[in-house]
Scaffold this motif. Structure first.
Motif, PDB file in Angstrom:
ATOM      1  N   SER A  29       0.877  -0.906   0.364  1.00  0.00           N
ATOM      2  CA  SER A  29       0.061  -0.001   0.005  1.00  0.00           C
ATOM      3  C   SER A  29       0.313   1.446  -0.187  1.00  0.00           C
ATOM      4  CB  SER A  29      -1.261   0.179   1.630  1.00  0.00           C
ATOM      5  OG  SER A  29      -0.082   0.102   2.812  1.00  0.00           O
ATOM      6  N   GLN A  30       2.386   0.877   0.800  1.00  0.00           N
ATOM      7  CA  GLN A  30       3.184   2.472   1.024  1.00  0.00           C
ATOM      8  C   GLN A  30       3.500   2.872  -0.168  1.00  0.00           C
ATOM      9  OE1 GLN A  30       3.811   4.707   3.240  1.00  0.00           O
ATOM     10  NE2 GLN A  30       1.555   3.505   4.039  1.00  0.00           N
ATOM     11  N   MET A  31       3.878   1.648  -1.450  1.00  0.00           N
ATOM     12  CA  MET A  31       4.678   1.487  -2.126  1.00  0.00           C
ATOM     13  C   MET A  31       3.531   2.242  -3.785  1.00  0.00           C
ATOM     14  SD  MET A  31       7.675   1.288  -2.020  1.00  0.00           S
ATOM     15  CE  MET A  31       8.406   1.038  -3.358  1.00  0.00           C
ATOM     16  N   GLY A  32       2.651   1.540  -3.418  1.00  0.00           N
ATOM     17  CA  GLY A  32       1.241   1.272  -3.918  1.00  0.00           C
ATOM     18  C   GLY A  32       1.016   3.282  -4.138  1.00  0.00           C
ATOM     19  N   LEU A  33       1.313   3.930  -2.788  1.00  0.00           N
ATOM     20  CA  LEU A  33       1.334   5.345  -2.842  1.00  0.00           C
ATOM     21  C   LEU A  33       2.062   5.960  -3.643  1.00  0.00           C
ATOM     22  CD1 LEU A  33      -0.610   5.816   0.658  1.00  0.00           C
ATOM     23  CD2 LEU A  33      -2.003   5.658  -0.973  1.00  0.00           C
ATOM     24  N   CYS A  34       3.128   5.551  -3.004  1.00  0.00           N
ATOM     25  CA  CYS A  34       4.215   6.516  -4.090  1.00  0.00           C
ATOM     26  C   CYS A  34       3.852   5.890  -5.302  1.00  0.00           C
ATOM     27  CB  CYS A  34       5.417   5.996  -3.698  1.00  0.00           C
ATOM     28  SG  CYS A  34       5.834   5.957  -1.105  1.00  0.00           S
ATOM     29  N   HIS A  35       3.476   4.997  -6.180  1.00  0.00           N
ATOM     30  CA  HIS A  35       3.270   4.923  -7.119  1.00  0.00           C
ATOM     31  C   HIS A  35       2.485   5.657  -8.100  1.00  0.00           C
ATOM     32  CE1 HIS A  35       4.679   3.248 -10.919  1.00  0.00           C
ATOM     33  NE2 HIS A  35       3.336   2.225 -11.289  1.00  0.00           N
ATOM     34  N   MET A  36       1.131   5.963  -7.485  1.00  0.00           N
ATOM     35  CA  MET A  36       0.374   7.031  -7.804  1.00  0.00           C
ATOM     36  C   MET A  36       0.978   8.145  -7.987  1.00  0.00           C
ATOM     37  SD  MET A  36      -3.385   7.351  -5.807  1.00  0.00           S
ATOM     38  CE  MET A  36      -2.969   8.330  -3.997  1.00  0.00           C
ATOM     39  N   ALA A  37       1.310   8.718  -6.539  1.00  0.00           N
ATOM     40  CA  ALA A  37       2.257  10.102  -6.060  1.00  0.00           C
ATOM     41  C   ALA A  37       3.268  10.604  -7.459  1.00  0.00           C
ATOM     42  CB  ALA A  37       2.443  10.531  -5.686  1.00  0.00           C
ATOM     43  N   TYR A  38       4.118   9.691  -7.949  1.00  0.00           N
ATOM     44  CA  TYR A  38       4.896   9.659  -8.967  1.00  0.00           C
ATOM     45  C   TYR A  38       4.121   9.953 -10.582  1.00  0.00           C
ATOM     46  CZ  TYR A  38       8.993   8.532 -11.885  1.00  0.00           C
ATOM     47  OH  TYR A  38      10.063   8.730 -13.087  1.00  0.00           O
ATOM     48  N   ASN A  39       3.254   8.981 -10.323  1.00  0.00           N
ATOM     49  CA  ASN A  39       2.302   9.365 -11.601  1.00  0.00           C
ATOM     50  C   ASN A  39       0.981  10.707 -12.170  1.00  0.00           C
ATOM     51  OD1 ASN A  39       3.175   6.808 -13.922  1.00  0.00           O
ATOM     52  ND2 ASN A  39       3.333   6.465 -11.907  1.00  0.00           N
ATOM     53  N   ASP A  40       1.451  11.593 -11.443  1.00  0.00           N
ATOM     54  CA  ASP A  40       0.808  12.594 -11.243  1.00  0.00           C
ATOM     55  C   ASP A  40      -0.945  12.009 -10.393  1.00  0.00           C
ATOM     56  OD1 ASP A  40       2.516  14.095 -12.733  1.00  0.00           O
ATOM     57  OD2 ASP A  40       1.827  13.435 -14.795  1.00  0.00           O
ATOM     58  N   GLY A  41      -0.241  11.504  -9.191  1.00  0.00           N
ATOM     59  CA  GLY A  41      -2.237  11.252  -8.584  1.00  0.00           C
ATOM     60  C   GLY A  41      -2.745  10.123  -9.185  1.00  0.00           C
ATOM     61  N   ALA A  42      -2.335   9.795 -10.244  1.00  0.00           N
ATOM     62  CA  ALA A  42      -3.309   9.111 -11.246  1.00  0.00           C
ATOM     63  C   ALA A  42      -3.834   7.525  -9.992  1.00  0.00           C
ATOM     64  CB  ALA A  42      -2.778   8.231 -12.341  1.00  0.00           C
ATOM     65  N   PHE A  43      -5.047   7.104  -9.134  1.00  0.00           N
ATOM     66  CA  PHE A  43      -5.663   6.829  -8.769  1.00  0.00           C
ATOM     67  C   PHE A  43      -5.393   5.664  -9.173  1.00  0.00           C
ATOM     68  CE2 PHE A  43      -9.187   4.907  -5.732  1.00  0.00           C
ATOM     69  CZ  PHE A  43      -8.716   4.942  -5.160  1.00  0.00           C
ATOM     70  N   SER A  44      -5.830   5.069  -9.940  1.00  0.00           N
ATOM     71  CA  SER A  44      -5.409   3.507 -10.863  1.00  0.00           C
ATOM     72  C   SER A  44      -4.072   3.110 -10.073  1.00  0.00           C
ATOM     73  CB  SER A  44      -6.027   3.563 -12.374  1.00  0.00           C
ATOM     74  OG  SER A  44      -5.238   3.893 -12.275  1.00  0.00           O
ATOM     75  N   LYS A  45      -3.399   3.278 -10.349  1.00  0.00           N
ATOM     76  CA  LYS A  45      -1.604   3.240 -10.197  1.00  0.00           C
ATOM     77  C   LYS A  45      -1.424   2.820  -9.210  1.00  0.00           C
ATOM     78  CE  LYS A  45      -0.118   4.084 -14.807  1.00  0.00           C
ATOM     79  NZ  LYS A  45       0.057   3.304 -15.096  1.00  0.00           N
ATOM     80  N   ALA A  46      -2.056   3.120  -7.732  1.00  0.00           N
ATOM     81  CA  ALA A  46      -2.218   2.839  -6.071  1.00  0.00           C
ATOM     82  C   ALA A  46      -1.948   1.470  -6.493  1.00  0.00           C
ATOM     83  CB  ALA A  46      -2.787   3.449  -6.000  1.00  0.00           C
ATOM     84  N   PHE A  47      -3.237   0.596  -7.198  1.00  0.00           N
ATOM     85  CA  PHE A  47      -3.508  -0.747  -7.426  1.00  0.00           C
ATOM     86  C   PHE A  47      -2.837  -1.241  -8.925  1.00  0.00           C
ATOM     87  CE2 PHE A  47      -6.644   2.373  -5.105  1.00  0.00           C
ATOM     88  CZ  PHE A  47      -6.854   0.980  -4.047  1.00  0.00           C
ATOM     89  N   ALA A  48      -1.682  -0.595  -9.143  1.00  0.00           N
ATOM     90  CA  ALA A  48      -1.494  -1.543 -11.036  1.00  0.00           C
ATOM     91  C   ALA A  48      -0.163  -2.183 -10.079  1.00  0.00           C
ATOM     92  CB  ALA A  48      -0.674  -0.370 -11.355  1.00  0.00           C
TER      93      ALA A  48
END
Length: 243
Positions: free
Chosen positions: A129-148
């Motif tokens: 989940s923490q890495m998912g949040l980081c991934h979301m932030a790195y991808n301009d806040g795209a919510f779906s990226k938190a679950f990629a």
């Protein structure tokens, strides 16, 4: 590298004590729920700053502006954290239901096994989940990226599972140690004052109450916010290790 992350995050979290106080005030009113999302939203901004920065850089602490956006980000963070914890919860419930159909040692054994498996899954889920949040932030806040999951798994593999787990578990240990040490020191100081008062024949019960009150204030307005920023910064910097 892990120690560099901790060093950076420890220093970064203490850059502006006013920020800690503001977060502490939000925590004080967290029973209203709205401040909870503002706190998580602010921590997300810390992550966002970290994933676009470098270790030992000169990143400033995020500002408290655009509160609506910060609230929305906070809601996203909470949803991500809850979603990742669903699997461990389901696994524990399944073991509890199965164990309920047996008696004695078998039931106990199933609950112990279920508890251990759930504990491991919680650690993995929290890391994901923490890495998912980081991934979301790195991808301009795209919510779906938190679950990629496949992308997040690639990120973790590039950094190294052992490196990620060690860093995350280290954060847990550091958080517990700092919070405990500060609490113990404050408690010890007021305990000495209280015992001294009793030795002098003075009713020092108020001293112990004052100590407990100050301990709570320090934890809420300084230690708690400091550690939340520390954790967010550390995970964000960990994410940058694969870039």
């Amino acid at each position: 590298m892990i120690l560099d992350i901790y060093k950076d995050a420890l220093e970064y979290s203490a850059k502006d004590w006013k920020t800690l106080v503001i977060l502490g005030v939000m925590c004080l009113f967290s029973f209203l729920l709205l401040p909870v999302f503002l706190i998580t939203g602010y921590n997300y901004r810390v992550i966002n700053t970290a994933v676009h920065g470098i270790i030992n850089g000169r990143d400033p602490l995020p500002d408290f502006e655009d509160l609506i956006d910060m609230f929305v980000d906070g809601v996203k963070v909470v949803i991500v954290q809850v979603m990742y914890l669903i699997v461990p919860v389901i696994v524990f419930v399944i073991f509890a239901i199965v164990a309920g159909h047996f008696n004695g040692g078998l039931s106990t054994a199933l609950m112990i096994i279920g508890g251990l498996i759930t504990f491991i899954l919680i650690i993995v889920a929290c890391l994901m989940s923490q890495m998912g949040l980081c991934h979301m932030a790195y991808n301009d806040g795209a919510f779906s990226k938190a679950f990629a999951l496949s992308e997040i798994k690639e990120v973790i593999e590039e950094i190294g599972w052992s490196e990620c787990l060690m860093t995350y578990l280290g954060l847990v240990i550091i958080t517990v140690v700092i919070a405990s040490v500060v609490s113990i020191i404050i408690g010890a100081i007021f305990t000495v004052f209280g015992i001294s008062g009793f030795a002098l024949g003075v009713n020092a019960s108020g001293v112990f109450l004052l100590g407990a009150f100050i301990n709570s204030i320090v934890s809420m307005f300084i230690v708690g916010p400091y550690l939340s920023i520390f954790n967010a910064r550390s995970m964000g910097l960990l994410y940058t290790m694969q870039i």
